[in-house]
Scaffold this motif. Structure first.
Motif, PDB file in Angstrom:
ATOM      1  N   MET A   1      31.749  52.921  34.225  1.00 20.17           N
ATOM      2  CA  MET A   1      33.199  52.956  34.126  1.00 20.17           C
ATOM      3  C   MET A   1      33.740  51.533  34.141  1.00 20.17           C
ATOM      4  O   MET A   1      33.268  50.690  34.890  1.00 20.17           O
ATOM      5  N   SER A   2      34.754  51.327  33.354  1.00 20.60           N
ATOM      6  CA  SER A   2      35.364  50.006  33.323  1.00 20.60           C
ATOM      7  C   SER A   2      36.478  49.906  34.363  1.00 20.60           C
ATOM      8  O   SER A   2      36.930  50.909  34.920  1.00 20.60           O
ATOM      9  N   ASN A   3      36.912  48.701  34.627  1.00 20.85           N
ATOM     10  CA  ASN A   3      37.938  48.484  35.639  1.00 20.85           C
ATOM     11  C   ASN A   3      39.246  49.218  35.342  1.00 20.85           C
ATOM     12  O   ASN A   3      39.843  49.780  36.259  1.00 20.85           O
ATOM     13  N   PRO A   4      39.729  49.231  34.087  1.00 26.02           N
ATOM     14  CA  PRO A   4      40.962  49.991  33.827  1.00 26.02           C
ATOM     15  C   PRO A   4      40.808  51.496  34.096  1.00 26.02           C
ATOM     16  O   PRO A   4      41.747  52.142  34.565  1.00 26.02           O
ATOM     17  N   ASP A   5      39.626  52.046  33.837  1.00 26.96           N
ATOM     18  CA  ASP A   5      39.406  53.459  34.114  1.00 26.96           C
ATOM     19  C   ASP A   5      39.455  53.743  35.610  1.00 26.96           C
ATOM     20  O   ASP A   5      40.049  54.734  36.048  1.00 26.96           O
ATOM     21  N   ILE A   6      38.840  52.870  36.386  1.00 28.55           N
ATOM     22  CA  ILE A   6      38.853  53.036  37.843  1.00 28.55           C
ATOM     23  C   ILE A   6      40.276  52.902  38.361  1.00 28.55           C
ATOM     24  O   ILE A   6      40.726  53.697  39.201  1.00 28.55           O
ATOM     25  N   PHE A   7      41.006  51.900  37.868  1.00 28.97           N
ATOM     26  CA  PHE A   7      42.396  51.703  38.293  1.00 28.97           C
ATOM     27  C   PHE A   7      43.247  52.923  37.954  1.00 28.97           C
ATOM     28  O   PHE A   7      44.065  53.362  38.767  1.00 28.97           O
ATOM     29  N   ASN A   8      43.060  53.488  36.777  1.00 25.12           N
ATOM     30  CA  ASN A   8      43.824  54.673  36.379  1.00 25.12           C
ATOM     31  C   ASN A   8      43.513  55.860  37.283  1.00 25.12           C
ATOM     32  O   ASN A   8      44.414  56.628  37.644  1.00 25.12           O
ATOM     33  N   GLN A   9      42.258  56.028  37.668  1.00 24.72           N
ATOM     34  CA  GLN A   9      41.906  57.113  38.579  1.00 24.72           C
ATOM     35  C   GLN A   9      42.528  56.904  39.952  1.00 24.72           C
ATOM     36  O   GLN A   9      43.027  57.840  40.567  1.00 24.72           O
ATOM     37  N   ILE A  10      42.491  55.677  40.441  1.00 26.99           N
ATOM     38  CA  ILE A  10      43.089  55.375  41.743  1.00 26.99           C
ATOM     39  C   ILE A  10      44.589  55.658  41.711  1.00 26.99           C
ATOM     40  O   ILE A  10      45.143  56.263  42.635  1.00 26.99           O
ATOM     41  N   MET A  11      45.260  55.242  40.658  1.00 24.96           N
ATOM     42  CA  MET A  11      46.702  55.470  40.548  1.00 24.96           C
ATOM     43  C   MET A  11      47.027  56.959  40.403  1.00 24.96           C
ATOM     44  O   MET A  11      48.037  57.425  40.927  1.00 24.96           O
ATOM     45  N   ALA A  12      46.181  57.704  39.725  1.00 32.05           N
ATOM     46  CA  ALA A  12      46.416  59.137  39.557  1.00 32.05           C
ATOM     47  C   ALA A  12      46.345  59.866  40.896  1.00 32.05           C
ATOM     48  O   ALA A  12      47.015  60.890  41.091  1.00 32.05           O
ATOM     49  N   VAL A  13      45.561  59.349  41.830  1.00 28.13           N
ATOM     50  CA  VAL A  13      45.429  59.974  43.143  1.00 28.13           C
ATOM     51  C   VAL A  13      46.521  59.498  44.092  1.00 28.13           C
ATOM     52  O   VAL A  13      47.120  60.289  44.814  1.00 28.13           O
ATOM     53  N   THR A  14      46.793  58.201  44.117  1.00 28.05           N
ATOM     54  CA  THR A  14      47.695  57.647  45.125  1.00 28.05           C
ATOM     55  C   THR A  14      49.164  57.662  44.729  1.00 28.05           C
ATOM     56  O   THR A  14      50.031  57.733  45.609  1.00 28.05           O
ATOM     57  N   ALA A  15      49.481  57.596  43.463  1.00 28.46           N
ATOM     58  CA  ALA A  15      50.885  57.527  43.036  1.00 28.46           C
ATOM     59  C   ALA A  15      51.698  58.747  43.484  1.00 28.46           C
ATOM     60  O   ALA A  15      52.819  58.572  43.978  1.00 28.46           O
ATOM     61  N   PRO A  16      51.201  59.981  43.348  1.00 27.59           N
ATOM     62  CA  PRO A  16      52.001  61.113  43.829  1.00 27.59           C
ATOM     63  C   PRO A  16      52.265  61.078  45.338  1.00 27.59           C
ATOM     64  O   PRO A  16      53.346  61.462  45.783  1.00 27.59           O
ATOM     65  N   VAL A  17      51.309  60.581  46.099  1.00 25.62           N
ATOM     66  CA  VAL A  17      51.501  60.493  47.550  1.00 25.62           C
ATOM     67  C   VAL A  17      52.611  59.501  47.865  1.00 25.62           C
ATOM     68  O   VAL A  17      53.527  59.797  48.644  1.00 25.62           O
ATOM     69  N   PHE A  18      52.547  58.324  47.264  1.00 28.12           N
ATOM     70  CA  PHE A  18      53.589  57.333  47.497  1.00 28.12           C
ATOM     71  C   PHE A  18      54.944  57.813  46.988  1.00 28.12           C
ATOM     72  O   PHE A  18      55.982  57.544  47.609  1.00 28.12           O
ATOM     73  N   ALA A  19      54.963  58.531  45.876  1.00 28.67           N
ATOM     74  CA  ALA A  19      56.230  59.061  45.352  1.00 28.67           C
ATOM     75  C   ALA A  19      56.851  60.051  46.333  1.00 28.67           C
ATOM     76  O   ALA A  19      58.068  60.031  46.554  1.00 28.67           O
ATOM     77  N   MET A  20      56.032  60.906  46.948  1.00 28.55           N
ATOM     78  CA  MET A  20      56.562  61.858  47.929  1.00 28.55           C
ATOM     79  C   MET A  20      57.093  61.151  49.178  1.00 28.55           C
ATOM     80  O   MET A  20      58.116  61.544  49.735  1.00 28.55           O
ATOM     81  N   VAL A  21      56.401  60.114  49.614  1.00 27.30           N
ATOM     82  CA  VAL A  21      56.866  59.351  50.783  1.00 27.30           C
ATOM     83  C   VAL A  21      58.203  58.681  50.476  1.00 27.30           C
ATOM     84  O   VAL A  21      59.145  58.747  51.271  1.00 27.30           O
ATOM     85  N   ILE A  22      58.315  58.056  49.329  1.00 26.80           N
ATOM     86  CA  ILE A  22      59.561  57.386  48.947  1.00 26.80           C
ATOM     87  C   ILE A  22      60.675  58.407  48.773  1.00 26.80           C
ATOM     88  O   ILE A  22      61.816  58.173  49.202  1.00 26.80           O
ATOM     89  N   LEU A  23      60.380  59.561  48.187  1.00 26.59           N
ATOM     90  CA  LEU A  23      61.375  60.623  48.053  1.00 26.59           C
ATOM     91  C   LEU A  23      61.843  61.105  49.424  1.00 26.59           C
ATOM     92  O   LEU A  23      63.040  61.312  49.641  1.00 26.59           O
TER      93      LEU A  23
END
Length: 58
Positions: A1-23
């Motif tokens: 896996m390349s770095n952009p793929d890993i970054f995209n997977q990390i963001m797909a997991v963590t972004a909804p959590v942070f969005a709920m906290v900010i909401l």
């Protein structure tokens, strides 16, 4: 896996959590959510929905 793929997977997991906290912070700041609601919602999650998810995933 390349770095952009890993970054995209990390963001797909963590972004909804942070969005709920900010909401949640925004709703509390706007006084649409108060302490009794937070307590009731936490009880619902930890006593009903999470055990149900665990049971269904077995």
């Amino acid at each position: 896996m390349s770095n952009p793929d890993i970054f995209n997977q990390i963001m797909a997991v963590t972004a909804p959590v942070f969005a709920m906290v900010i909401l949640g912070f925004g709703l509390r700041k706007a006084r649409l959510v108060d302490d009794p609601f937070i307590h009731t919602a936490s009880n619902l999650v930890f006593r009903a929905t999470m055990p149900t998810l665990f049971f269904l995933s077995i």
